[in-house]
Design an enzyme around this catalytic site. Structure first.
Site, PDB file in Angstrom:
ATOM      1  N   ASP A  29     -21.609  -3.728 -39.073  1.00 56.64           N
ATOM      2  CA  ASP A  29     -22.061  -3.522 -40.456  1.00 56.64           C
ATOM      3  C   ASP A  29     -22.146  -2.031 -40.793  1.00 56.64           C
ATOM      4  OD1 ASP A  29     -22.145  -6.212 -40.754  1.00 56.64           O
ATOM      5  OD2 ASP A  29     -24.258  -6.345 -41.292  1.00 56.64           O
ATOM      6  N   HIS A  62     -19.521  -7.618 -41.830  1.00 57.15           N
ATOM      7  CA  HIS A  62     -19.076  -6.835 -42.984  1.00 57.15           C
ATOM      8  C   HIS A  62     -17.813  -6.027 -42.690  1.00 57.15           C
ATOM      9  CE1 HIS A  62     -22.135  -7.326 -46.179  1.00 57.15           C
ATOM     10  NE2 HIS A  62     -22.889  -7.717 -45.159  1.00 57.15           N
ATOM     11  N   HIS A 114     -23.056  -8.735 -32.716  1.00 55.75           N
ATOM     12  CA  HIS A 114     -23.658  -8.431 -34.012  1.00 55.75           C
ATOM     13  C   HIS A 114     -24.617  -9.523 -34.480  1.00 55.75           C
ATOM     14  CE1 HIS A 114     -24.172  -6.825 -38.010  1.00 55.75           C
ATOM     15  NE2 HIS A 114     -23.881  -8.008 -38.503  1.00 55.75           N
TER      16      HIS A 114
END
Length: 365
Positions: A29, A62, A114
């Protein structure tokens, strides 16, 4: 995209350097929702190129085309570079995102991903065997749902009362089809099956939190490094991981009746210590509270003030000057190594390690 937080973390806890033995793990991210997305990801790529053996970039949810279109990275590139050049750079960025690893293992004992474990029906061998690049269509193919789930899943809180009895096993997530929620029993079995002592993940910002959590019987930690994310008034944190020799001794009784002898336990351990950068919102709130408290104390002392003598001027008010607000950031340790040597710190956890490697590292969002 919160570049100032990254620079502040470097200032407080140490910068990557060719002369240092500290490695850095950035847990996904890197873009979307921040004010300096291009500058931040550009800095991380530059660090990776200049220090390839000390910088490790993990892919988050992301680092993907559809997310960048929806949550701001594409718009920032268009704003800074214009539509044509912005699209060219976005294409090149996605080529890099598609080849980022999905996780890393620190000293054979700490897995960093993540999001989380998903359904946990995979192991380290399957993760290492994933073919890259992983483009958008690859991630969302039916055969690769377990891969996408690693970037999207969340652990079930140990004290979650909203799920009733659903604190065990794997459950659907409100984030969507590919995401899962997994209980402490899933984490425990996964660690035992893969010879791991700890799972480190990011992905979640909690309102008012210190930037980290210890969960699932100390087998899972959440670390989130962006302060005041989306107005959550959360601290930012990094995890300092240091390999140290275990100074504990094992007492062995003797059959001869002599005094017991002590043998040094030569097994190395990993010390995992959260280091926190205080939220600006929390610091402002505390400063206002301290100032108001000082003002009230000063008002009380004014009432007791009296003239020196009749007809003379009154004494100046005895009200104390308000104390200055506390520092926005706590004093930093002199070096990452010094912070790691404080073995008695209450935030430190012991982790066994069977590796002979002496590397240290940090994990953060």
């Amino acid at each position: 995209g919160q570049l100032r937080d990254l620079l502040m973390l470097f200032h407080a806890f140490g910068c990557p350097s060719a002369d240092s033995d500290v490695s850095f793990v950035f847990n996904g991210d890197f873009v979307d929702r921040g004010r300096h997305q291009l500058a931040l990801v550009g800095l991380l790529f530059a660090l990776k190129v200049s220090l390839p053996d000390k910088i490790f970039l993990i892919r988050g949810n992301h680092e993907e085309r559809s997310m960048n279109t929806k949550y701001g990275f594409q718009a920032e590139l268009h704003h800074l570079l214009g539509r044509d050049l912005g699209e060219k750079l976005l294409y090149l960025m996605h080529k890099v995102f598609d080849v980022l690893p999905l996780g890393c293992v620190v000293d054979k004992k700490i897995l960093t991903v993540h999001g989380g474990l998903g359904d946990a029906r995979w192991g380290l061998r399957e993760l290492m065997a994933v073919q890259r690049p992983l483009k958008h269509e690859d991630l969302f193919s039916e055969d690769n749902e377990w891969i996408n789930s690693i970037m999207w899943s969340d652990p079930i809180e140990d004290d979650n009362d909203n799920t009733g009895n659903a604190v065990f096993g794997v459950h659907a997530s409100p984030r969507g089809k590919v995401a899962k929620q997994f209980g402490w029993d899933v984490t425990k079995v996964f660690c035992a099956r893969n010879g791991l002592s700890l799972i480190v993940r990011s992905h979640q910002s909690k309102r008012g939190s210190p930037g980290f959590d210890v969960m699932h019987e100390n087998l899972l930690m959440r670390v989130f490094s962006a302060r005041d994310y989306e107005g959550h008034a959360n601290d930012g944190a990094v995890l300092f991981v240091r390999k140290m020799a275990d100074t504990k001794t094992d007492v062995v009784a003797q059959d001869s009746g002599d005094q017991p002898k002590s043998e040094k336990n030569d097994k190395d351990i990993l010390w995992v210590r959260p280091q926190v950068l205080r939220s600006c919102a929390k610091a402002r709130k505390d400063a206002i509270r301290m100032r108001q408290k000082s003002d009230k104390q000063g008002d009380g002392s004014d009432a007791s003030a009296s003239p020196v003598s009749s007809g003379s001027r009154k004494h100046k008010s005895s009200r104390r000057r308000p104390e200055p607000p506390p520092e926005l950031f706590p004093p930093a340790t002199s070096s990452p190594a010094a912070a790691g040597k404080k073995q008695q710190d209450s935030s430190t956890m012991k982790r066994p390690s069977d590796s002979s490697s002496g590397r240290s590292g940090r994990a953060g969002k």
